[in-house]
Design an enzyme around this catalytic site. Structure first.
Site, short mmCIF file in Angstrom:
data_model
loop_
_atom_site.label_atom_id
_atom_site.label_comp_id
_atom_site.label_asym_id
_atom_site.label_seq_id
_atom_site.Cartn_x
_atom_site.Cartn_y
_atom_site.Cartn_z
N LYS A 55 54.76 31.03 4.95
CA LYS A 55 55.08 31.34 3.50
C LYS A 55 56.59 31.53 3.44
CE LYS A 55 50.33 33.66 3.54
NZ LYS A 55 49.45 34.59 3.87
N GLN A 99 49.96 41.04 4.40
CA GLN A 99 49.09 39.84 5.30
C GLN A 99 47.98 40.69 5.79
OE1 GLN A 99 50.13 36.77 5.51
NE2 GLN A 99 48.04 36.45 6.67
N ASP A 122 48.11 37.54 -4.01
CA ASP A 122 47.13 37.02 -3.23
C ASP A 122 45.92 37.23 -4.25
OD1 ASP A 122 46.91 36.04 -0.91
OD2 ASP A 122 46.99 37.85 0.32
#
Ligand code: NDP
Length: 298
Positions: A55, A99, A122
């Protein structure tokens, strides 16, 4: 019948990343705006480390501002919360990603809820899930978004198609079902309590497998010519007994790929399909968030 057309995630992910990079360059020139992504990694989960590195690298390659906060596994909940709040307030950051999974001892729900919904790249905040379910502009979870891009690029117009999504998680199954509904599909969501799953799957023009059970979906569950999107990522020993004895593993999907290829019209491989789209969609979401936060449509 001829073999299914393979949907090559690499091709579409590269295309999307190139489009995002062009948009980032244009935002810089026209508006002095550089989209910024902050990723928080708590602990040392090996898979998460790989994802987080990717990422970071891909966002830099696209010309974005990118920061990764690596915290030790024993970081207290309130410290992670304080970091999220500071990123929410940071005008150089437009996307905040925590994460998952988190180490034991941390409670993910309040932390995800603390992310500013407008920076929730997200798409896991309840506000974004609610917006999505009402058909409002939302930040959409990245993997489902990637599935939709692959379907649009290959099948084209999805209106009126029968879609079956196997799996109803907040991360994958539910948002994919919402997106298919928005695309005017007739959607069925199947799960572990579905009766006669093979028959339900056989109705699908579009079959999305998001279960996490290796090769569960068999060729005779697939309607001839259907588009099959395999989200599953399952690590299994090699079929070759020598490699298996060495403890070597490989990734397979939720669909019995080789047999399914003989029946389906389109199919995503694992690896090399949906998984490659996820990071590209994260970059797209960061650009979308940056534009909306700065009043530039999106
Ligand atoms: P979850 O475990 O959260 O959800 C799995 C879903 O599958 C549940 O809804 C469950 O039903 C359903 N299910 C389980 N067993 C069966 C069964 N025998 N028959 C029918 N349905 C069943 O997983 P996720 O949604 O998070 O992930 C699904 C897969 O996608 C995993 O392999 C994961 O690794 C992969 N994944 C891939 C990503 C990518 O980038 N490609 C990103 C995210 C996930 P119930 O609700 O009834 O329990």
């Amino acid at each position: 019948m001829s073999e299914a057309q393979i949907i090559d995630g690499k091709v579409y992910a590269e295309k999307l990343r190139a489009e995002v990079a062009a948009e980032v360059a244009e935002l810089k020139v026209r508006h002095g705006l550089q989209p910024g992504l902050a990723v928080i990694l708590v602990g040392e989960d090996p898979a998460s480390q790989v994802y987080v590195r990717s990422k970071g690298e891909k966002s830099l390659e696209a010309g974005m501002h990118s920061v990764t906060h690596r915290l030790p596994a024993d970081t207290p909940q309130d410290e992670v919360l304080a970091l999220i709040q500071s990123l929410n307030a940071d005008p150089a950051i437009h996307g905040v990603l925590l994460q998952l999974p988190l180490p034991k001892g941390l409670d993910e729900k309040p932390l995800l809820a603390a992310i500013d919904p407008d920076k929730d790249v997200d798409g896991l905040h309840v506000v974004n899930a609610g917006r999505l379910s009402q058909g409002l502009p939302a930040l959409v979870p990245c993997t489902p978004m990637g599935c939709m891009i692959l379907l649009r690029e290959t099948v084209g117009d999805l209106a009126g198609k029968r879609a079956v999504v196997v799996g109803r998680s907040v991360l994958v199954g539910r948002p994919i079902a919402q997106l298919l509904l928005q695309a005017d599909c007739t959607v069925t969501i199947a799960h572990s309590r579905t009766v006669d799953l093979p028959a339900v799957c056989r109705e699908a023009d579009i079959l999305v497998a998001a279960v996490g059970r290796q090769r569960m979906i068999k060729a005779d569950w697939i309607k001839p010519g259907a588009a099959v999107i395999d989200v599953g990522i399952n690590r299994v020993p090699f079929d070759d007994p020598v490699k298996a004895a060495e403890g070597r593993t490989k990734l397979v999907g939720d669909v019995d790929y080789k047999a399914a290829r003989q029946v389906a019209g389109w199919i995503t491989p694992v690896p090399g399909g949906v998984g490659l789209m996820t990071v590209a969609c994260l970059l797209q979401n960061t650009v979308t968030a940056a534009k909306r936060l700065n009043g530039l449509d999106g």
